[in-house]
Design an enzyme around this catalytic site. Sequence first.
Site, PDB file in Angstrom:
ATOM      1  N   ASP A   1     -17.725 -15.066  -7.127  1.00  0.00           N
ATOM      2  CA  ASP A   1     -16.942 -13.895  -6.711  1.00  0.00           C
ATOM      3  C   ASP A   1     -17.952 -12.791  -6.386  1.00  0.00           C
ATOM      4  O   ASP A   1     -19.154 -12.941  -6.642  1.00  0.00           O
ATOM      5  CB  ASP A   1     -16.024 -13.452  -7.873  1.00  0.00           C
ATOM      6  N   SER A   2     -17.440 -11.679  -5.876  1.00  0.00           N
ATOM      7  CA  SER A   2     -18.318 -10.540  -5.615  1.00  0.00           C
ATOM      8  C   SER A   2     -18.841  -9.934  -6.917  1.00  0.00           C
ATOM      9  O   SER A   2     -19.871  -9.283  -6.932  1.00  0.00           O
ATOM     10  CB  SER A   2     -17.540  -9.468  -4.867  1.00  0.00           C
TER      11      SER A   2
ATOM     12  N   CYS B   1     -12.663 -15.697  -5.203  1.00  0.00           N
ATOM     13  CA  CYS B   1     -12.550 -14.371  -4.601  1.00  0.00           C
ATOM     14  C   CYS B   1     -11.657 -14.528  -3.373  1.00  0.00           C
ATOM     15  O   CYS B   1     -11.906 -15.417  -2.539  1.00  0.00           O
ATOM     16  CB  CYS B   1     -13.946 -13.911  -4.192  1.00  0.00           C
TER      17      CYS B   1
ATOM     18  N   GLU C   1     -13.151  -2.297 -12.230  1.00  0.00           N
ATOM     19  CA  GLU C   1     -14.560  -2.510 -12.605  1.00  0.00           C
ATOM     20  C   GLU C   1     -15.053  -1.397 -13.534  1.00  0.00           C
ATOM     21  O   GLU C   1     -15.925  -1.610 -14.356  1.00  0.00           O
ATOM     22  CB  GLU C   1     -15.457  -2.570 -11.361  1.00  0.00           C
TER      23      GLU C   1
ATOM     24  N   CYS D   1      -6.074 -10.674  -5.119  1.00  0.00           N
ATOM     25  CA  CYS D   1      -7.454 -10.314  -5.480  1.00  0.00           C
ATOM     26  C   CYS D   1      -7.624 -10.770  -6.919  1.00  0.00           C
ATOM     27  O   CYS D   1      -6.737 -10.554  -7.756  1.00  0.00           O
ATOM     28  CB  CYS D   1      -7.660  -8.804  -5.360  1.00  0.00           C
TER      29      CYS D   1
ATOM     30  N   HIS E   1      -9.298  -9.677  -9.229  1.00  0.00           N
ATOM     31  CA  HIS E   1      -9.380  -8.620 -10.240  1.00  0.00           C
ATOM     32  C   HIS E   1      -7.996  -8.250 -10.794  1.00  0.00           C
ATOM     33  O   HIS E   1      -7.885  -7.703 -11.887  1.00  0.00           O
ATOM     34  CB  HIS E   1      -9.958  -7.333  -9.635  1.00  0.00           C
TER      35      HIS E   1
HETATM   36  N1  DGL Z   1     -12.296 -10.121  -6.515  1.00  0.00           N
HETATM   37  C1  DGL Z   1     -12.423 -10.136  -5.118  1.00  0.00           C
HETATM   38  C2  DGL Z   1     -11.217 -10.607  -4.373  1.00  0.00           C
HETATM   39  O1  DGL Z   1     -10.506 -11.421  -4.874  1.00  0.00           O
HETATM   40  C3  DGL Z   1     -13.115  -9.071  -4.383  1.00  0.00           C
HETATM   41  C4  DGL Z   1     -13.118  -7.691  -4.708  1.00  0.00           C
HETATM   42  C5  DGL Z   1     -14.171  -6.974  -3.908  1.00  0.00           C
HETATM   43  O2  DGL Z   1     -15.347  -7.258  -4.117  1.00  0.00           O
HETATM   44  O3  DGL Z   1     -13.830  -6.132  -3.059  1.00  0.00           O
HETATM   45  O4  DGL Z   1     -10.955 -10.212  -3.274  1.00  0.00           O
END
Ligand code: DGL
Length: 274
Positions: free
Chosen positions: A16-17, A79, A160, A192, A194
Amino acid sequence: MASVKLDASQPIGLFDSGIGGLTVARAIRERLPKEKLIYFGDTAHLPYGDKSPDSIKYYSIRIAQFLLDSNCKMIVIACNTASALAYETVRDFVGKRALVVNVIDPVVTKIMAKPKLKRIGVIGTKGTIKSGIHAKKLVEANKNLEVHGLATPLLVPMIEEGFFNNKISYAVIDSYLSRPKLKKIDALILGCTHYPLIKKEIEAIYKGKVPLIDSGDEVAEYVYHLLKKDKLLNTSTKKPIHRFYISDYTEAFEKNTNFFFNEKIKLEEARIWK
Ligand code: DGL
């Protein structure tokens, strides 16, 4: 490309990022407790949501190579942004050297299994929503579906920073979810990795009336079936030792990982860009 014989004892790689993909790693650990996981969070390039498709493809390929070098039998693109913009690129690059899974197809499959859902909302990063990937895949599978995507770029930095389950995060999420686009939806895709961390707040805003579809559980189930089909499920009785890498170490990341993985973990820095 020569075919490579994969082995059940090899680890599953995820990337992931940042640390958001740990919500997917957590779901896989719960569904498949015998699998060894190798996680890579590209914190040097976080957030992915604002980057160009070419950059996301470039990062994803380099990370896929890192996971191949770590002997992974499967690479899970944990991600949505990288799944939306780089899945085909990674799949073609990896070829037969490992299985490649994105976090969008399992969600589409889940929605197809619920024919009553007609009007679907999606929230995600700018990159994910701009790609229109959820709408494309869902409407391709069922042309009667109506899909409404909304970019919610404040949510990743907020999460975050550890801002969730409080008044400020509630107000930010509420202001996004009250947009006309997301009115009268039958289900909301948390597009996402997150966002599972703010699931409680979203449920409270919708008063539990809108089902939320997050990729973690769907991906874990998908991974299970894929490994089973290819006879690659790890049956070892030894407790697996997972490894967690990030590309730029800061203490803040280490502190937040516990929330995402629901367990104390040690982050190591993999200097693939330095
Ligand atoms: N967690 C990531 C996603 O599912 C990316 C969030 C990001 O780095 O902008 O898109």
